[in-house]
Enzyme design. Structure first.
Site, short mmCIF file in Angstrom:
data_model
loop_
_atom_site.label_atom_id
_atom_site.label_comp_id
_atom_site.label_asym_id
_atom_site.label_seq_id
_atom_site.Cartn_x
_atom_site.Cartn_y
_atom_site.Cartn_z
N ASN A 170 -8.52 -2.72 -2.40
CA ASN A 170 -9.90 -2.39 -2.00
C ASN A 170 -10.17 -0.88 -2.06
O ASN A 170 -11.33 -0.46 -2.10
CB ASN A 170 -10.21 -2.92 -0.60
CG ASN A 170 -9.40 -2.25 0.48
OD1 ASN A 170 -8.17 -2.19 0.41
ND2 ASN A 170 -10.06 -1.75 1.51
N HIS A 171 -9.12 -0.04 -2.12
CA HIS A 171 -9.33 1.40 -2.24
C HIS A 171 -9.39 1.85 -3.71
O HIS A 171 -9.64 3.03 -3.95
CB HIS A 171 -8.24 2.17 -1.50
CG HIS A 171 -8.53 2.30 -0.03
ND1 HIS A 171 -9.09 3.42 0.52
CD2 HIS A 171 -8.37 1.42 0.98
CE1 HIS A 171 -9.24 3.24 1.83
NE2 HIS A 171 -8.81 2.03 2.13
N ASP B 190 -24.26 29.16 7.69
CA ASP B 190 -24.42 30.05 6.54
C ASP B 190 -24.27 31.50 6.99
O ASP B 190 -25.22 32.29 6.99
CB ASP B 190 -25.79 29.82 5.89
CG ASP B 190 -25.97 30.62 4.60
OD1 ASP B 190 -24.94 31.02 4.00
OD2 ASP B 190 -27.13 30.85 4.21
N ASP C 59 -22.79 18.30 -8.56
CA ASP C 59 -22.00 19.06 -9.53
C ASP C 59 -20.57 19.30 -9.06
O ASP C 59 -19.80 20.01 -9.70
CB ASP C 59 -22.68 20.39 -9.86
CG ASP C 59 -22.80 21.30 -8.63
OD1 ASP C 59 -22.45 20.85 -7.51
OD2 ASP C 59 -23.27 22.45 -8.79
N ASP D 61 0.83 -1.21 0.00
CA ASP D 61 0.00 0.00 0.00
C ASP D 61 0.86 1.26 0.00
O ASP D 61 1.83 1.37 0.76
CB ASP D 61 -0.88 0.05 1.26
CG ASP D 61 -1.88 -1.09 1.33
OD1 ASP D 61 -1.57 -2.18 0.83
OD2 ASP D 61 -2.96 -0.88 1.89
N ASP E 59 -23.57 16.54 -3.35
CA ASP E 59 -22.97 17.60 -4.17
C ASP E 59 -22.70 17.06 -5.58
O ASP E 59 -21.57 16.82 -5.98
CB ASP E 59 -21.68 18.09 -3.51
CG ASP E 59 -20.97 19.17 -4.31
OD1 ASP E 59 -21.65 19.88 -5.08
OD2 ASP E 59 -19.74 19.31 -4.17
N HIS F 244 -3.98 -8.36 -3.15
CA HIS F 244 -4.04 -7.26 -2.18
C HIS F 244 -4.48 -7.67 -0.78
O HIS F 244 -3.79 -7.40 0.20
CB HIS F 244 -4.98 -6.16 -2.68
CG HIS F 244 -5.08 -5.03 -1.70
ND1 HIS F 244 -4.05 -4.14 -1.50
CD2 HIS F 244 -6.06 -4.66 -0.83
CE1 HIS F 244 -4.39 -3.27 -0.56
NE2 HIS F 244 -5.61 -3.57 -0.13
#
Length: 698
Positions: free
Chosen positions: A201-202, A650, A612, A140, A610, A253
């Protein structure tokens, strides 16, 4: 002892995060399968399940076309022409060493060439050593470019005389995952018979949502990041699954199980498994006769031919933590059962979270995927790949579900012996687990775990390692550590630094479990004095945290507020643990504690919502995200509490929430540790996750 409990803290938190991500994905899969296609909640999350859109390769290549992207004259990074040369690849390494960025035109071009090459490779690569050519195997890397550069400095870059096998988990957690991929793919294109890449696995877009790679790409490539990520999904699904050296050494892996069969793995259509967390989707025939995926944007509400398939159900309640800490993915698949009444009912739903919450609470654990292919062959293929990517060895004989990670299995020495005998092999080299020395032998030295990301949890926490194999196939391990700081520390200083980092992480976990801990303390404090003995404090801590830590020994590290008779003032202790953040006195404290404890899960949902990839979500989507989280956690969160939180965050009142600012406002640490890169430390413990499973309705 100190080193052992320090390691235990780090590893428990790491694995609980993987467990939480798998549970979240299954929960979202349930929503996809049981809410009508037109519902708002389904639309919010549907894009992450569009894994198997069926287009011809030529159509995808047009989508990924780079030719209309101009490279401006002021661009000072590396320029690439294809086919790539050795000089260009070495120049790319040097550019990344000097913190330069490759232009998105060249990124897409390089990835497109890589995708074309990978589609020609077998599932299992077979390579050979010779007297003048040792093979180097790396574990890894997790986005830590400094480790890859150090390996190249010590061992040399890939070449005709120096072949390499890179054993997965190239991305996530570290800051330079995309640079590592581009370097490895460049060498693969230049030396296709000397460089071999196994999938980890990632290498999975669902895992990347939580652990930072998705965010990294969208930050570095704001304009074309979405296309880059989509192309990487394709590439990850085409990465080979394993490598065999001299027909005797298997490199993969994660590991094996008692059902792993290389002949099955050699013939699977690996590219169908875009995410290994979920079986490939059932294909439907469209009106035009073209096969399309069931989760693509298509209005099935008017299509009478559209019917839900079998759902995944649990015929009995889940056991306690001691018997089954977390259901593995195989268990979701193994319990396929058709329920015709549920199918009819699901068609009639006009679901919104507020209307469907009670039904969802009763069914969330009973249905994880209604469109999964349920033929024995396909289910077996999926389990084979899941085991290969997610499994870990254990010292005891046998093969059991991997409860800690939530996917794959634990396998014992007897399984290793049987597997090696059946396939005429002598050694398995695997990665997947961080080891303090960078490597570890087990199962009579027939399993070698190799981990190449040094300082993984924190500076000084572990060494990295790679292994060289010559014709005798005797592993020669080379260890290293990248940080110059670690070379300046004594062993005592290094252990002390790592211990302090682990204790900081543990304090954060304790703070995020404040309510549960106070309830546990009060059971020992019948007179409500606010004081408990050391023994009672230690018992309460373990009853809530389930970390198997020496709490009595840790008391001096964690608690300073004790009375003259040695009792612990637990209210004052929490005041010490509290870390100042934004002014949240007017916000529901239960909501705040939920945020701290499940911060990483919340951020993952934010990233999904999210669509976009702007880094901002609307106030309405902010509400929907919290509603999804409340159903997932099976808890009540009022609209008023969510609104108060939204107004507080906000600050400029523009009607949108900056995801990064929101998550940073609730970070309990001043500086991210290495383990925290790309995600938060504040995921629930294994006990939190099994609380959801203790209810007989789940």
């Amino acid at each position: 002892m100190r080193r052992r409990y320090t390691w235990h803290i780090f590893q428990s938190i790491e694995y609980s995060g993987e467990q939480a991500q798998i549970k979240l994905y299954n929960f979202l899969g349930y929503l996809m399968d049981n809410f009508t296609p037109s519902s708002n909640e389904r639309n919010l999350i549907s894009h992450i399940f569009r894994e198997n859109e069926v287009c011809r390769d030529a159509e995808w290549e047009r989508y990924f076309c780079y030719e209309n992207i101009e490279v401006p004259g002021i661009y000072s990074g590396p320029h690439l022409t294809f086919p790539l040369t050795v000089e260009q690849t070495v120049g790319l390494v040097e550019a990344f060493r000097n913190k330069k960025q490759l232009h998105s035109r060249y990124v897409l071009q390089l990835l497109l060439e890589t995708w074309k090459l990978l589609r020609m490779l077998p599932n299992i690569s077979r390579i050979s050593t010779c007297q003048s050519k040792e093979i180097t195997v790396c574990g890894d890397l997790h986005g830590q470019l400094e480790d890859l550069l150090l390996i190249f400095y010590k061992n040399g870059m890939p070449s005709l005389e120096k072949p390499y096998v890179f054993n997965g988990d190239f991305v996530d957690r570290g800051r330079d995952s995309i640079e590592i991929l581009l370097i490895l793919f460049s060498f693969l294109l230049v030396y296709p018979t000397e460089v071999h890449l196994n999938r980890g696995n990632h290498e999975d877009h669902i895992i990347n949502l939580r652990y930072g790679f998705t965010k990294e790409v969208l930050t570095k490539y704001k304009m074309h990041g979405k296309r880059i990520l989509k192309l990487l999904q394709k590439i990850f699904s085409w990465l080979p699954l394993a490598t065999v050296i001299d027909q005797k050494v298997l490199v993969l892996h994660g590991g094996i199980s008692d059902s792993t069969d290389l002949s099955v793995l050699a013939r699977v259509d690996r590219h169908n498994y875009v995410s290994a967390l979920r079986p490939p989707k059932k294909r439907h025939q469209s009106l035009a006769g073209m096969s399309i995926d069931s989760d693509m944007d298509y209005d099935w509400s008017n299509n009478k031919a559209y019917q839900r398939r079998a759902s995944l159900t649990f015929p009995k309640p889940l056991g306690t933590r001691n018997t089954f800490q977390n259901r593995s993915l195989q268990d979701f698949s193994d319990r396929l059962k058709v329920n015709a009444e549920d199918e009819v009912e699901s068609h009639g739903r006009k679901a919104s979270v507020s209307v469907g919450v009670n039904k969802l609470e009763n069914e969330v654990g009973q249905s994880a995927s209604s469109d999964s292919i349920n033929s024995d062959n396909n289910k077996d293929e999926w389990k084979q790949i899941l085991d290969l990517l997610w499994s870990d060895p254990m010292p005891q004989d046998g093969c059991i579900p991997n409860e800690l990670r939530g996917g794959g299995c634990y396998w014992g020495p007897d399984v290793t012996e049987d597997f090696l005998n059946r396939h005429n092999l002598q050694l398995i080299i695997r990665s997947h687990e961080c080891k303090q020395d960078g490597y570890e032998f087990c199962h009579n030295r027939k399993i070698l775990t190799l981990f190449s990301a040094s300082n993984y949890y924190d500076v000084g926490s572990n060494r990295g390692a790679y292994v060289k194999l010559g014709p005798d196939l005797v592993p020669y391990v080379i260890q290293y550590q990248t940080s110059s700081m670690t070379r300046e520390l004594t062993v005592r200083q290094s252990v002390g630094r790592t211990e302090r980092s682990a204790l900081k992480v543990l304090r954060e976990q304790l703070f995020s479990h404040k309510s549960d801990l106070i309830c546990a303390f009060k059971k020992f404090d019948s007179e409500n004095t606010g004081l408990v003995s050391l023994n009672d404090w230690a018992s309460a801590m373990e009853s809530v945290m389930h970390l198997s830590l020496p709490w009595r020994m840790l008391r001096s590290q964690l608690v300073t507020c004790k009375t003259s008779d040695g009792k612990i003032d637990y209210h004052e202790w929490f005041n010490e643990l509290a870390i100042k953040g934004p002014n949240m006195d007017h916000i529901n404290q239960g909501l705040i504690e939920t945020l701290y404890r499940h911060r990483s899960t919340l951020e993952t949902i934010f990233r999904i919502v999210d669509t976009d990839n702007s880094g901002f979500i609307t106030i309405e989507d902010f509400h929907q995200t919290w509603k999804l989280l409340s159903v997932y956690l099976k808890m009540e969160i009022t609209d008023e509490a969510i609104s108060d939180l939204a107004v507080t965050i906000d600050s400029n009142q523009d009607g949108s929430i900056d995801i990064d600012e929101f998550m940073e406002a609730f970070r309990l640490t001043d500086k991210k540790s290495r383990l925290e890169r790309g995600r938060s430390m504040f995921m629930g413990t294994a006990n939190d996750l099994t609380k959801l499973e203790g209810d007989p309705d789940i």
